[in-house]
Design a protein around this motif. Structure first.
Motif, PDB file in Angstrom:
ATOM      1  N   PRO A   1       0.849  -1.197   0.000  1.00 24.38           N
ATOM      2  CA  PRO A   1       0.000   0.000   0.000  1.00 24.38           C
ATOM      3  C   PRO A   1       0.886   1.249   0.000  1.00 24.38           C
ATOM      4  N   VAL A   2       0.347   2.334  -0.516  1.00 27.31           N
ATOM      5  CA  VAL A   2       1.083   3.597  -0.541  1.00 27.31           C
ATOM      6  C   VAL A   2       1.232   4.108   0.887  1.00 27.31           C
ATOM      7  N   ALA A   3       2.467   4.401   1.278  1.00 32.28           N
ATOM      8  CA  ALA A   3       2.742   4.894   2.630  1.00 32.28           C
ATOM      9  C   ALA A   3       1.949   6.177   2.893  1.00 32.28           C
ATOM     10  N   GLY A   4       1.346   6.244   4.068  1.00 31.70           N
ATOM     11  CA  GLY A   4       0.623   7.444   4.480  1.00 31.70           C
ATOM     12  C   GLY A   4      -0.798   7.541   3.982  1.00 31.70           C
TER      13      GLY A   4
ATOM     14  N   VAL B   1     -20.321 -15.937   1.689  1.00 36.53           N
ATOM     15  CA  VAL B   1     -19.020 -15.861   1.024  1.00 36.53           C
ATOM     16  C   VAL B   1     -18.870 -14.442   0.486  1.00 36.53           C
ATOM     17  N   VAL B   2     -17.754 -13.800   0.858  1.00 33.66           N
ATOM     18  CA  VAL B   2     -17.545 -12.385   0.530  1.00 33.66           C
ATOM     19  C   VAL B   2     -16.188 -12.208  -0.143  1.00 33.66           C
ATOM     20  N   ASP B   3     -16.171 -11.429  -1.216  1.00 36.27           N
ATOM     21  CA  ASP B   3     -14.939 -11.080  -1.908  1.00 36.27           C
ATOM     22  C   ASP B   3     -14.571  -9.651  -1.516  1.00 36.27           C
ATOM     23  N   VAL B   4     -13.290  -9.423  -1.200  1.00 40.41           N
ATOM     24  CA  VAL B   4     -12.826  -8.103  -0.771  1.00 40.41           C
ATOM     25  C   VAL B   4     -11.587  -7.719  -1.579  1.00 40.41           C
ATOM     26  N   LEU B   5     -11.662  -6.612  -2.294  1.00 40.55           N
ATOM     27  CA  LEU B   5     -10.505  -6.034  -2.973  1.00 40.55           C
ATOM     28  C   LEU B   5     -10.071  -4.813  -2.179  1.00 40.55           C
ATOM     29  N   MET B   6      -8.770  -4.695  -1.904  1.00 47.32           N
ATOM     30  CA  MET B   6      -8.253  -3.575  -1.124  1.00 47.32           C
ATOM     31  C   MET B   6      -7.346  -2.703  -1.977  1.00 47.32           C
ATOM     32  N   PHE B   7      -7.476  -1.386  -1.800  1.00 49.88           N
ATOM     33  CA  PHE B   7      -6.737  -0.392  -2.573  1.00 49.88           C
ATOM     34  C   PHE B   7      -6.159   0.659  -1.636  1.00 49.88           C
ATOM     35  N   SER B   8      -4.996   1.194  -1.980  1.00 48.39           N
ATOM     36  CA  SER B   8      -4.546   2.428  -1.349  1.00 48.39           C
ATOM     37  C   SER B   8      -5.473   3.520  -1.855  1.00 48.39           C
TER      38      SER B   8
ATOM     39  N   PRO C   1      -5.544   3.079  -8.462  1.00 50.94           N
ATOM     40  CA  PRO C   1      -6.473   2.188  -9.161  1.00 50.94           C
ATOM     41  C   PRO C   1      -6.105   0.707  -9.062  1.00 50.94           C
ATOM     42  N   ASP C   2      -4.885   0.398  -8.629  1.00 45.12           N
ATOM     43  CA  ASP C   2      -4.431  -0.990  -8.593  1.00 45.12           C
ATOM     44  C   ASP C   2      -4.626  -1.590  -7.197  1.00 45.12           C
ATOM     45  N   PRO C   3      -5.238  -2.765  -7.125  1.00 42.50           N
ATOM     46  CA  PRO C   3      -5.450  -3.376  -5.806  1.00 42.50           C
ATOM     47  C   PRO C   3      -4.138  -3.758  -5.135  1.00 42.50           C
TER      48      PRO C   3
END
Length: 142
Positions: free
Chosen positions: A92-95, A113-120, A124-126
């Motif tokens: 992840p992007v610092a800060g 059942v759950v799908d989770v995508l995480m982003f800074s 735009p990129d997970p």
């Protein structure tokens, strides 16, 4: 699959049943199509090098899956994670806060059942992807 618990009510419920995470997470968006939950990244969530740690991102994915499930089934404090698979794809992007986009893929009587995508935030990129299964306790009569 309509919502049984709106965002404001879900926030109050989380504060009640998980006081240890008060202020750590925030609900940015919640509707029947999904949830966007925010990890308010602070010093306690960082690993050496200044990036958000894996355990902090796991916590975000787990709480996001819990909230997405509870929003559809109602307040069930005793629902528990029965499985989690997580792929860490990039730092992840610092800060920056980390945002989890959660979607319930399947909702049954006893499992979700759950799908989770995480982003800074702002990227735009997970940074990670998780799939979680929650066990939903049986409804009690009365």
């Amino acid at each position: 699959m309509g919502l049984k618990v709106p965002a404001e009510e879900m926030t109050a419920f989380l504060d009640e049943v998980f006081p240890q995470v008060v202020g750590m997470f925030g609900i940015d968006h919640l509707d029947e199509d999904g949830l966007v939950m925010r990890l308010h990244a602070s010093e306690q969530h960082l690993r050496p090098g200044g990036t958000v740690s894996g355990p902090a991102m796991f916590s975000l994915a787990d709480v996001a899956a819990y909230v997405a499930t509870m929003a559809h089934v109602g307040k069930e404090a005793l629902a528990v994670t029965t499985n989690c698979s997580i792929d860490f794809m990039r730092k992840p992007v610092a800060g920056e806060d980390v945002l989890a986009h959660a979607k319930v893929l399947k909702l049954g009587r006893v499992l979700s059942v759950v799908d989770v995508l995480m982003f800074s935030e702002g990227s735009p990129d997970p940074v990670a992807r998780a799939t979680l299964t929650y066990s939903i306790p049986p409804k009690r009569d009365g």
